[in-house]
Design a protein around this motif. Sequence first.
Motif, PDB file in Angstrom:
ATOM      1  N   ALA A   1       0.839  -1.202   0.000  1.00  0.00           N
ATOM      2  CA  ALA A   1       0.000   0.000   0.000  1.00  0.00           C
ATOM      3  C   ALA A   1       0.875   1.254   0.000  1.00  0.00           C
ATOM      4  O   ALA A   1       0.587   2.223  -0.723  1.00  0.00           O
ATOM      5  N   GLU A   2       1.955   1.250   0.794  1.00  0.00           N
ATOM      6  CA  GLU A   2       2.865   2.404   0.816  1.00  0.00           C
ATOM      7  C   GLU A   2       3.553   2.576  -0.539  1.00  0.00           C
ATOM      8  O   GLU A   2       3.720   3.700  -1.032  1.00  0.00           O
ATOM      9  N   TYR A   3       3.979   1.458  -1.122  1.00  0.00           N
ATOM     10  CA  TYR A   3       4.635   1.505  -2.430  1.00  0.00           C
ATOM     11  C   TYR A   3       3.681   2.066  -3.490  1.00  0.00           C
ATOM     12  O   TYR A   3       4.058   2.923  -4.297  1.00  0.00           O
ATOM     13  N   ASN A   4       2.441   1.593  -3.490  1.00  0.00           N
ATOM     14  CA  ASN A   4       1.453   2.080  -4.446  1.00  0.00           C
ATOM     15  C   ASN A   4       1.196   3.577  -4.253  1.00  0.00           C
ATOM     16  O   ASN A   4       1.007   4.314  -5.233  1.00  0.00           O
ATOM     17  N   GLN A   5       1.181   4.036  -3.024  1.00  0.00           N
ATOM     18  CA  GLN A   5       0.976   5.458  -2.730  1.00  0.00           C
ATOM     19  C   GLN A   5       2.134   6.284  -3.300  1.00  0.00           C
ATOM     20  O   GLN A   5       1.912   7.340  -3.883  1.00  0.00           O
ATOM     21  N   ARG A   6       3.365   5.815  -3.155  1.00  0.00           N
ATOM     22  CA  ARG A   6       4.538   6.519  -3.706  1.00  0.00           C
ATOM     23  C   ARG A   6       4.487   6.581  -5.235  1.00  0.00           C
ATOM     24  O   ARG A   6       4.845   7.581  -5.830  1.00  0.00           O
ATOM     25  N   VAL A   7       4.051   5.493  -5.847  1.00  0.00           N
ATOM     26  CA  VAL A   7       3.933   5.465  -7.305  1.00  0.00           C
ATOM     27  C   VAL A   7       2.907   6.498  -7.767  1.00  0.00           C
ATOM     28  O   VAL A   7       3.143   7.230  -8.746  1.00  0.00           O
ATOM     29  N   ILE A   8       1.808   6.592  -7.076  1.00  0.00           N
ATOM     30  CA  ILE A   8       0.771   7.568  -7.426  1.00  0.00           C
ATOM     31  C   ILE A   8       1.308   8.991  -7.301  1.00  0.00           C
ATOM     32  O   ILE A   8       1.086   9.836  -8.175  1.00  0.00           O
ATOM     33  N   VAL A   9       2.050   9.274  -6.229  1.00  0.00           N
ATOM     34  CA  VAL A   9       2.623  10.606  -6.023  1.00  0.00           C
ATOM     35  C   VAL A   9       3.621  10.929  -7.131  1.00  0.00           C
ATOM     36  O   VAL A   9       3.636  12.044  -7.667  1.00  0.00           O
ATOM     37  N   ARG A  10       4.460   9.961  -7.509  1.00  0.00           N
ATOM     38  CA  ARG A  10       5.433  10.174  -8.590  1.00  0.00           C
ATOM     39  C   ARG A  10       4.743  10.451  -9.924  1.00  0.00           C
ATOM     40  O   ARG A  10       5.169  11.303 -10.687  1.00  0.00           O
ATOM     41  N   LYS A  11       3.684   9.728 -10.220  1.00  0.00           N
ATOM     42  CA  LYS A  11       2.959   9.933 -11.469  1.00  0.00           C
ATOM     43  C   LYS A  11       2.314  11.314 -11.504  1.00  0.00           C
ATOM     44  O   LYS A  11       2.330  12.000 -12.534  1.00  0.00           O
ATOM     45  N   LYS A  12       1.741  11.749 -10.371  1.00  0.00           N
ATOM     46  CA  LYS A  12       1.129  13.076 -10.313  1.00  0.00           C
ATOM     47  C   LYS A  12       2.190  14.166 -10.519  1.00  0.00           C
ATOM     48  O   LYS A  12       1.974  15.129 -11.251  1.00  0.00           O
ATOM     49  N   ARG A  13       3.346  13.998  -9.893  1.00  0.00           N
ATOM     50  CA  ARG A  13       4.429  14.970 -10.021  1.00  0.00           C
ATOM     51  C   ARG A  13       4.925  15.012 -11.467  1.00  0.00           C
ATOM     52  O   ARG A  13       5.153  16.082 -12.022  1.00  0.00           O
ATOM     53  N   SER A  14       5.071  13.843 -12.088  1.00  0.00           N
ATOM     54  CA  SER A  14       5.513  13.771 -13.473  1.00  0.00           C
ATOM     55  C   SER A  14       4.511  14.453 -14.403  1.00  0.00           C
ATOM     56  O   SER A  14       4.894  15.208 -15.302  1.00  0.00           O
TER      57      SER A  14
END
Length: 96
Positions: free
Chosen positions: A4-17
């Motif tokens: 769940a933490e990993y998925n949250q980080r991926v979502i944040v990275r995609k939004k930033r990108s």
Amino acid sequence: MTRAEYNQRVIVRKKRSTLIKGSLGIAAFLIFASIVGHIDSDAYAGIHSVKGTVSAFGNYILDENGHTYDVTGFQNGADVTVKLDKEGNILSITTK
């Protein structure tokens, strides 16, 4: 790190990108629009330029339409660009 933490980080990275790509796209569009807007305003005002070489017999250049423009102060043989307004008055003279 849990899944769940990993998925949250991926979502944040995609939004930033996505935010960075969008910002770069908007900046590129604004730069393009400002360049085109400046060119159009010069064309609308009748501002144009003539390129030529300073004559060896005097301080003038001859354009392709047969008009001569006074470029006193430039060396004979120098390549110059004369910026003109709608009436043919000299606005500026630049050399390479």
